[in-house]
Scaffold this motif. Structure first.
Motif, PDB file in Angstrom:
ATOM      1  N   VAL A 165      -3.016  15.335  18.596  1.00  0.00           N
ATOM      2  CA  VAL A 165      -1.817  15.234  19.264  1.00  0.00           C
ATOM      3  C   VAL A 165      -1.982  15.595  20.769  1.00  0.00           C
ATOM      4  CG1 VAL A 165       0.710  16.075  19.285  1.00  0.00           C
ATOM      5  CG2 VAL A 165      -0.478  15.708  17.124  1.00  0.00           C
ATOM      6  N   TYR A 166      -1.451  14.796  21.520  1.00  0.00           N
ATOM      7  CA  TYR A 166      -1.454  15.114  23.183  1.00  0.00           C
ATOM      8  C   TYR A 166      -0.306  14.437  23.751  1.00  0.00           C
ATOM      9  CZ  TYR A 166      -3.768  10.536  22.908  1.00  0.00           C
ATOM     10  OH  TYR A 166      -4.069   9.275  22.473  1.00  0.00           O
ATOM     11  N   ASP A 167      -0.080  15.064  25.017  1.00  0.00           N
ATOM     12  CA  ASP A 167       0.818  14.726  26.122  1.00  0.00           C
ATOM     13  C   ASP A 167       0.573  13.459  26.477  1.00  0.00           C
ATOM     14  OD1 ASP A 167       2.367  17.090  25.768  1.00  0.00           O
ATOM     15  OD2 ASP A 167       1.529  17.985  27.617  1.00  0.00           O
ATOM     16  N   VAL A 168       1.649  12.570  27.016  1.00  0.00           N
ATOM     17  CA  VAL A 168       1.224  11.467  27.706  1.00  0.00           C
ATOM     18  C   VAL A 168       0.468  11.392  28.869  1.00  0.00           C
ATOM     19  CG1 VAL A 168       3.355  11.311  28.746  1.00  0.00           C
ATOM     20  CG2 VAL A 168       2.508   9.243  28.140  1.00  0.00           C
ATOM     21  N   ALA A 169       0.266  12.549  29.316  1.00  0.00           N
ATOM     22  CA  ALA A 169      -0.197  13.019  30.690  1.00  0.00           C
ATOM     23  C   ALA A 169      -1.580  12.800  30.610  1.00  0.00           C
ATOM     24  CB  ALA A 169       0.014  14.276  31.172  1.00  0.00           C
ATOM     25  N   LEU A 170      -2.223  13.093  29.379  1.00  0.00           N
ATOM     26  CA  LEU A 170      -3.611  12.858  29.018  1.00  0.00           C
ATOM     27  C   LEU A 170      -4.161  11.284  29.161  1.00  0.00           C
ATOM     28  CD1 LEU A 170      -3.339  15.755  27.835  1.00  0.00           C
ATOM     29  CD2 LEU A 170      -5.338  15.381  26.620  1.00  0.00           C
ATOM     30  N   ALA A 171      -3.158  10.785  28.468  1.00  0.00           N
ATOM     31  CA  ALA A 171      -3.726   9.222  28.240  1.00  0.00           C
ATOM     32  C   ALA A 171      -3.339   8.542  29.799  1.00  0.00           C
ATOM     33  CB  ALA A 171      -2.472   8.528  27.404  1.00  0.00           C
ATOM     34  N   LYS A 172      -2.363   9.181  30.462  1.00  0.00           N
ATOM     35  CA  LYS A 172      -2.036   8.358  31.895  1.00  0.00           C
ATOM     36  C   LYS A 172      -3.185   9.054  32.855  1.00  0.00           C
ATOM     37  CE  LYS A 172       2.876   8.094  32.118  1.00  0.00           C
ATOM     38  NZ  LYS A 172       4.105   8.647  32.643  1.00  0.00           N
ATOM     39  N   PRO A 219      -4.503   9.763   9.040  1.00  0.00           N
ATOM     40  CA  PRO A 219      -3.668   9.460   9.981  1.00  0.00           C
ATOM     41  C   PRO A 219      -2.261   9.207   9.725  1.00  0.00           C
ATOM     42  CG  PRO A 219      -5.832   8.260   9.838  1.00  0.00           C
ATOM     43  CD  PRO A 219      -5.704   9.105   8.634  1.00  0.00           C
ATOM     44  N   LEU A 220      -1.843   8.974   8.406  1.00  0.00           N
ATOM     45  CA  LEU A 220      -0.572   8.961   8.128  1.00  0.00           C
ATOM     46  C   LEU A 220       0.203  10.124   7.848  1.00  0.00           C
ATOM     47  CD1 LEU A 220      -0.539   5.531   5.795  1.00  0.00           C
ATOM     48  CD2 LEU A 220      -0.082   5.741   8.373  1.00  0.00           C
ATOM     49  N   THR A 221      -0.434  11.070   8.021  1.00  0.00           N
ATOM     50  CA  THR A 221      -0.046  12.576   7.755  1.00  0.00           C
ATOM     51  C   THR A 221       1.141  12.986   8.779  1.00  0.00           C
ATOM     52  OG1 THR A 221      -1.901  13.420   6.761  1.00  0.00           O
ATOM     53  CG2 THR A 221      -0.365  15.147   7.420  1.00  0.00           C
ATOM     54  N   PRO A 222       2.171  13.249   8.353  1.00  0.00           N
ATOM     55  CA  PRO A 222       3.152  13.678   9.342  1.00  0.00           C
ATOM     56  C   PRO A 222       3.048  14.923   9.931  1.00  0.00           C
ATOM     57  CG  PRO A 222       4.400  13.913   7.202  1.00  0.00           C
ATOM     58  CD  PRO A 222       2.888  13.312   6.872  1.00  0.00           C
ATOM     59  N   VAL A 223       3.412  14.783  11.257  1.00  0.00           N
ATOM     60  CA  VAL A 223       3.388  16.274  11.888  1.00  0.00           C
ATOM     61  C   VAL A 223       4.586  16.196  12.753  1.00  0.00           C
ATOM     62  CG1 VAL A 223       2.269  17.635  13.948  1.00  0.00           C
ATOM     63  CG2 VAL A 223       0.905  16.471  12.250  1.00  0.00           C
ATOM     64  N   ALA A 224       5.638  17.204  12.763  1.00  0.00           N
ATOM     65  CA  ALA A 224       6.968  17.474  13.302  1.00  0.00           C
ATOM     66  C   ALA A 224       7.559  15.868  13.179  1.00  0.00           C
ATOM     67  CB  ALA A 224       6.928  17.475  14.417  1.00  0.00           C
ATOM     68  N   GLY A 225       7.560  15.362  11.686  1.00  0.00           N
ATOM     69  CA  GLY A 225       8.206  14.403  11.313  1.00  0.00           C
ATOM     70  C   GLY A 225       7.726  12.985  11.710  1.00  0.00           C
ATOM     71  N   VAL A 226       6.568  12.791  12.159  1.00  0.00           N
ATOM     72  CA  VAL A 226       5.976  11.705  12.906  1.00  0.00           C
ATOM     73  C   VAL A 226       4.583  11.690  12.506  1.00  0.00           C
ATOM     74  CG1 VAL A 226       5.595  10.237  14.764  1.00  0.00           C
ATOM     75  CG2 VAL A 226       7.330  11.729  15.046  1.00  0.00           C
ATOM     76  N   PRO A 227       4.100  10.473  11.621  1.00  0.00           N
ATOM     77  CA  PRO A 227       2.727  10.393  11.315  1.00  0.00           C
ATOM     78  C   PRO A 227       1.721  10.412  12.572  1.00  0.00           C
ATOM     79  CG  PRO A 227       4.168   8.501  10.261  1.00  0.00           C
ATOM     80  CD  PRO A 227       4.993   9.277  11.152  1.00  0.00           C
ATOM     81  N   LEU A 228       0.633  10.930  12.123  1.00  0.00           N
ATOM     82  CA  LEU A 228      -0.376  11.005  13.317  1.00  0.00           C
ATOM     83  C   LEU A 228      -0.477  10.003  14.233  1.00  0.00           C
ATOM     84  CD1 LEU A 228      -2.647  13.762  11.540  1.00  0.00           C
ATOM     85  CD2 LEU A 228      -1.463  14.028  13.846  1.00  0.00           C
ATOM     86  N   LEU A 229      -0.832   8.859  13.380  1.00  0.00           N
ATOM     87  CA  LEU A 229      -1.231   7.626  13.859  1.00  0.00           C
ATOM     88  C   LEU A 229      -0.183   7.075  14.510  1.00  0.00           C
ATOM     89  CD1 LEU A 229      -3.123   5.508  14.646  1.00  0.00           C
ATOM     90  CD2 LEU A 229      -2.703   4.329  12.275  1.00  0.00           C
ATOM     91  N   LYS A 230       1.076   7.097  14.288  1.00  0.00           N
ATOM     92  CA  LYS A 230       2.479   6.563  15.008  1.00  0.00           C
ATOM     93  C   LYS A 230       2.162   7.218  16.327  1.00  0.00           C
ATOM     94  CE  LYS A 230       7.145   5.257  14.655  1.00  0.00           C
ATOM     95  NZ  LYS A 230       8.102   4.922  13.802  1.00  0.00           N
ATOM     96  N   ARG A 231       2.245   8.650  16.221  1.00  0.00           N
ATOM     97  CA  ARG A 231       2.357   9.545  17.440  1.00  0.00           C
ATOM     98  C   ARG A 231       1.451   8.964  18.468  1.00  0.00           C
ATOM     99  NH1 ARG A 231       5.065  14.239  18.062  1.00  0.00           N
ATOM    100  NH2 ARG A 231       5.312  14.496  16.099  1.00  0.00           N
ATOM    101  N   THR A 232       0.062   8.783  18.130  1.00  0.00           N
ATOM    102  CA  THR A 232      -0.938   8.483  18.887  1.00  0.00           C
ATOM    103  C   THR A 232      -0.534   7.080  19.535  1.00  0.00           C
ATOM    104  OG1 THR A 232      -2.656   9.699  17.915  1.00  0.00           O
ATOM    105  CG2 THR A 232      -3.240   8.013  19.078  1.00  0.00           C
ATOM    106  N   ILE A 233      -0.109   6.134  18.691  1.00  0.00           N
ATOM    107  CA  ILE A 233       0.213   4.592  19.376  1.00  0.00           C
ATOM    108  C   ILE A 233       1.201   4.832  20.166  1.00  0.00           C
ATOM    109  CG2 ILE A 233       0.994   2.597  18.724  1.00  0.00           C
ATOM    110  CD1 ILE A 233      -0.334   2.632  15.866  1.00  0.00           C
TER     111      ILE A 233
END
Length: 228
Positions: free
Chosen positions: A116-123, A28-42
């Motif tokens: 990794v997903y768009d905010v549209a999915l969460a909405k 979850p801390l692996t960066p994708v496009a410079g942002v850790p996966l977990l941070k991106r999800t949060i």
């Protein structure tokens, strides 16, 4: 319309397919496009209006917790972040869901930490009609465009209801995107499976609700997502 404001992120697994040895970062801390996966999800969940997030940790839990607690971006987003430890993190992912039974009471969004997903999915998920179904799963019907289809979780539906779900399905019409809106009925279903066989996968809980006609899908349309 009442939107869901709580979310649970599953981040307890070993991530063995991406981690080559014990010294590597937790997946979850692996960066994708410079942002850790977990941070991106949060932050994606926060952008969708989620106010409270419970992160289920297990493998390398201290590193995950330290990374989140040391990041001021979450406070700026107005988030409440809590942690629940899953001591049985080597078991299937459904066990992690059961760990939040006494922490999240009402409907909540459920997300993988390595998608990794768009905010549209969460909405879309946060606006799900929980009086109509006990579980709503975001799905992609663009099956031929899915990367690594062999490893994807396939879903078969009829009139918007989930009929079956598994990575090994031979007949399916959409793909699990890793974002759900769920109620406490999912936890109860998973506990029942675990009581019978000692373990439980999330898909088994979905199947149990599907058999009662209480599991449905949300079509994400052209929104982006990717399982890492």
């Amino acid at each position: 319309m009442t939107r869901i404001r709580d979310a649970v992120i599953l981040a307890a697994g070993k991530g063995s397919r991406i981690r080559e040895d014990a010294a590597d970062l937790p997946k979850p801390l692996t960066p994708v496009a410079g942002v850790p996966l977990l941070k991106r999800t949060i932050l994606t969940l926060a952008a969708a209006g989620i106010e409270r997030i419970v992160v289920v940790v297990g493998c390398l839990a201290d590193k995950l917790r330290a990374a989140v607690e040391g990041d001021q971006d979450y406070a700026k987003a107005g988030l409440r972040i809590e942690f629940v430890f899953n001591p049985h993190y080597e078991q299937s992912n459904g066990v992690s869901v059961t760990c939040v039974k006494d922490v999240v009471r009402g409907p909540f969004l459920l997300s993988m930490s390595d998608h990794v997903y768009d905010v549209a999915l969460a909405k879309l998920a946060s606006a799900a009609a929980m009086d109509v179904a006990d579980l709503w799963l975001c799905v992609d019907r663009r099956v031929t465009e899915v990367y690594d289809l062999d490893d994807a979780t396939k879903v078969r539906t009829e009139e918007g209801r989930i009929v079956d779900i598994s990575k090994s399905l031979s007949s399916y019409d959409c793909i699990d995107c890793g974002v759900f809106a769920v109620g406490p009925q999912l936890i109860a279903a998973l506990e029942d499976v675990r009581a019978r066989r000692g373990d439980c996968s999330l898909s088994e809980g979905v199947k149990a609700l599907a058999q009662k006609g209480r599991a449905r899908v949300l079509d994400i349309g052209d929104a982006f997502w990717q399982d890492v």
